[in-house]
Write a protein that holds these residues in place. Structure first.
Motif, mmCIF file in Angstrom:
data_model
loop_
_atom_site.group_PDB
_atom_site.id
_atom_site.type_symbol
_atom_site.label_atom_id
_atom_site.label_comp_id
_atom_site.label_asym_id
_atom_site.label_seq_id
_atom_site.Cartn_x
_atom_site.Cartn_y
_atom_site.Cartn_z
ATOM 1 N N UNK A 3 -14.244 57.850 42.544
ATOM 2 C CA UNK A 3 -13.652 58.364 41.388
ATOM 3 C C UNK A 3 -13.626 57.237 40.218
ATOM 4 N N UNK A 4 -14.041 57.806 38.977
ATOM 5 C CA UNK A 4 -14.159 57.116 37.650
ATOM 6 C C UNK A 4 -12.854 57.061 37.059
ATOM 7 N N UNK A 5 -12.175 56.032 36.932
ATOM 8 C CA UNK A 5 -10.802 56.033 36.244
ATOM 9 C C UNK A 5 -10.823 55.431 35.082
ATOM 10 N N UNK A 6 -9.992 56.251 34.094
ATOM 11 C CA UNK A 6 -10.033 55.611 32.685
ATOM 12 C C UNK A 6 -8.810 54.754 32.600
ATOM 13 N N UNK A 7 -8.081 54.501 31.287
ATOM 14 C CA UNK A 7 -6.824 54.049 31.097
ATOM 15 C C UNK A 7 -5.671 54.706 31.520
ATOM 16 N N UNK A 8 -5.477 56.054 31.696
ATOM 17 C CA UNK A 8 -4.584 56.717 31.987
ATOM 18 C C UNK A 8 -3.424 56.544 31.070
ATOM 19 N N UNK A 9 -2.437 57.672 31.232
ATOM 20 C CA UNK A 9 -1.354 57.734 30.654
ATOM 21 C C UNK A 9 0.053 57.003 31.102
ATOM 22 N N UNK A 10 0.472 56.009 30.770
ATOM 23 C CA UNK A 10 1.763 55.682 31.515
ATOM 24 C C UNK A 10 2.880 56.237 31.098
ATOM 25 N N UNK A 11 3.421 57.063 32.077
ATOM 26 C CA UNK A 11 4.705 57.794 31.728
ATOM 27 C C UNK A 11 6.052 57.084 32.203
ATOM 28 N N UNK A 12 6.808 57.105 31.066
ATOM 29 C CA UNK A 12 8.076 56.420 31.402
ATOM 30 C C UNK A 12 9.154 57.579 31.324
ATOM 31 N N UNK A 13 10.084 57.764 32.264
ATOM 32 C CA UNK A 13 11.216 58.739 32.419
ATOM 33 C C UNK A 13 12.509 57.903 32.349
ATOM 34 N N UNK A 14 13.335 58.544 31.257
ATOM 35 C CA UNK A 14 14.620 57.913 30.873
ATOM 36 C C UNK A 14 15.600 58.720 31.610
ATOM 37 N N UNK A 15 16.537 57.968 32.105
ATOM 38 C CA UNK A 15 17.698 58.755 32.991
ATOM 39 C C UNK A 15 18.788 59.274 32.005
#
Lengths: 112, 115
Positions: free
Chosen positions: A100-112
């Motif tokens: 697999x060739x990974x990029x930097x991706x998206x960091x998802x934050x979920x707020x309660x």
């Protein structure tokens, strides 16, 4: 490998839908679109994949643009457990025995 | 639980030393991959073995080597360690079925700290 572009980070409220975009304008006809995610302190895990048609599984849905130059991973009701880095990856299949060739991706934050 | 195990979980060592990281793939998976994750480089592929043979090489330094044994477990050897080798090392495995997805299952990783 064709390149993917994703936003660095996104934020969502708990129990709301989340749409994570991915641009892959240089995608070739044999590239499948895969999504993996990496929860905090864990290894990546497979989420979903598709070629041309929209796909659903128990974790998420994948919407693929008609020209295949972009796709969107949809989490229908985000939970705190969905906070992770999401990676959009192109892979040529059926030759799936490749790294697999990974990029930097998206960091998802979920707020309660 | 992905079914892939890695030992040790944490490793702290000094520069110049040599360490061995171990990976046991999911039962029946023939392919094993090693990835390195550091803060500045992200997740990078190092090397792949398939049924005991090296299949693909990525950004693996000459100081690093790996092998896959007849029971399919794999070891990653890192020598002459430098501060910059501090990272998370992940092992992944996949079955190899023609025309199939062959998704990769990742282990929990080994965190290497070089002091």
């Amino acid at each position: 490998d064709a390149k993917t572009t994703q936003p660095n980070s996104m934020e969502s409220n708990e129990e709301e839908p989340v749409h994570l975009p991915c641009n892959h304008s240089t995608i070739s006809g044999t590239d499948y679109i895969h999504w993996y995610r990496q929860l905090p302190s864990q290894g990546p895990e497979y989420v979903i994949h598709g070629l041309t048609s929209n796909v659903n599984n128990r974790m998420a849905s994948l919407a693929i643009a008609e020209d295949r130059k972009s796709s969107t991973l949809i989490l229908h009701r985000a939970t705190l457990r969905d906070a992770a880095v999401y990676y959009c990856i192109l892979r040529v299949l059926p030759s799936g025995n490749t790294p697999l060739v990974f990029g930097k991706g998206t960091r998802l934050s979920v707020i309660a | 639980d992905s079914g892939v195990t890695q030992t040790p979980k944490h490793l702290i060592t000094a520069t110049g030393q040599r360490v061995t990281l171990r990976c046991s793939p999911r039962s029946g998976d023939l392919s094993v991959y090693w990835y390195q994750q550091s803060l500045d480089q992200g997740l990078q592929f190092l090397i792949q073995y398939y049924n005991g043979e090296e299949r693909a090489k990525g950004n693996i330094l000459e100081r690093f080597s790996a092998q896959q044994f007849p029971d399919l477990h794999s070891e990653l050897n890192l020598s002459s360690l430098e501060l910059g080798d501090s990272a998370l090392y992940f092992c992944a495995s996949s079955e190899v079925l023609a025309g199939a997805l062959n998704e990769q299952f990742f282990g929990p990783g080994t965190r290497l700290t070089v002091l």
